[in-house]
Enzyme design. Structure first.
Site: not given
Ligand code: COA
Length: 332
Positions: A240, A116, A270
């Site tokens: 993020h 990520c 996500n």
């Protein structure tokens, strides 16, 4: 970690685009097959719905076409494609090969996998390529986490989803946008969040949460210090998009009001490599940035990795380097 070297050739983002699969999966949809609730998911993560579908290449092509169209750069002018993904379509070749062909690029193309944190890694690598001679670099962050999510596991299925974001980076005659950057990795935390080849995401959620806040703050502070700016100077933080509570805790510790955070996770979930560019594009589309504003990008992910960058948005002083100047296409 370093501030951009004085005298290094700079770059500015001249186009951006995003792509989300059409299919929307709401929290209510998940309650049909999982022992969970809309209230629990929203309260514990901040996610209300997510988009699911497509391949990493398909989503990449869509977001990249938008970024290229906006920048006005012809695909033939792109000197390198850097694609950040942790969910490639094939083990070999890199997904960027397929994307390169579909977009009609004639340049080097490769994937970056830093989970990520990957988009910030890819953006940093792209600035490095420009510093040593490339003129126009396409940077894409895409993940299709739905393909490695166990949809019967409520610990993970409520969090992960699919998406893509892309930017076109062009060399400028001047310092460019990137003031400072930081890349970190702690491989001793590998087993906290992983997916074996052909397997599904396994995660120790609580420990990942705890470390995520710590490493985001640590990386963000390193970039702020290297850039010589204070948290107060930041106009927009693009974190993020994993969990709204992680974003809140990190912003609080960094000393940046949560109102300055770009958030899309309520409708994207996500999306790993895509999450930072999706949030950046959303902020830009909502007119949240002015020339001269300071932006902090900050991510964390499996590895565990962390990455951050401080950008000065716009760059009225800089002149795009004329593509006709170098016959070699800017490559050294
Ligand atoms: N619906 C309802 N209950 C759930 C649930 C769900 N989807 N998932 C877990 N629970 C339960 C747990 O089983 C636990 O029950 P118990 O107390 O009976 O054991 C309870 O809810 C609390 O679980 P806990 O893990 O303490 O919740 P949490 O507040 O830590 O939130 C996460 C869980 C996963 C949302 C949170 O830890 C998190 O976001 N971690 C980071 C994950 C992440 O960012 N990963 C990606 C990194 S890039």
């Amino acid at each position: 970690m370093p501030a951009t070297m004085p005298g290094a050739r700079g770059a500015v983002i001249t186009g951006w685009g995003s792509a989300l699969p059409e299919k929307v999966v709401t929290n209510a949809d998940l309650t049909k097959t999982l022992d969970t609730s809309d209230e629990w998911i929203k309260e514990r993560s901040g996610i209300s719905e997510r988009h699911v579908g497509g391949t990493t290449a398909e989503l990449s092509i869509e977001s990249a076409r938008r970024a290229l169209a906006m920048s006005g750069v012809d695909p033939s002018e792109i000197d390198a494609l850097v694609l950040s993904t942790t969910t490639p379509d094939r083990t070999v070749p890199a997904t960027s090969a397929h994307v390169q062909n579909a977009l009609g690029l004639s340049c080097g193309a490769f994937d970056v996998n830093a989970a990520c944190s990957g988009f910030v890694y890819a953006l940093t690598v792209a600035h490095g390529l420009i510093a040593i001679g490339a003129r126009k670099v396409l940077v894409i962050g895409t993940d299709t986490l739905s393909r490695i999510t166990d949809w019967t596991d409520r610990n993970t299925a409520v969090l992960f989803a699919d998406g893509s974001g892309a930017v076109v980076l062009e060399a400028v005659d001047g310092p460019g946008q990137l003031l400072a950057w930081d890349l970190d990795s702690d491989g001793s935390a590998e087993d906290l969040l992983y997916s074996d080849i052909g397997g599904h995401i396994q995660m120790e959620g609580k420990e990942v949460f705890r470390r995520a806040v710590r490493i985001m703050v640590d990386s963000g502070q390193k970039s702020l210090t290297a850039a010589g700016v204070d948290a107060d100077d930041i106009a927009l933080v693009v974190p993020h998009q994993a969990n709204i509570r992680i974003i809140q805790a990190a912003c609080e510790r960094l000393g940046i009001p949560i109102e300055k955070a770009a958030t899309v996770l309520h409708y994207t979930g996500n999306t790993s490599s895509a999450s930072i560019p999706l949030a950046l594009v959303d902020a830009l589309n909502n007119d949240r940035l002015r020339d001269g504003d300071l932006v902090l990008l900050v991510g964390f992910g499996a590895g565990m990795t962390a990455a951050s960058a401080v950008l000065r948005w716009g760059n009225p002083e800089a002149k795009a380097i004329d593509s006709s100047l170098t016959e070699s296409g800017g490559r050294p």
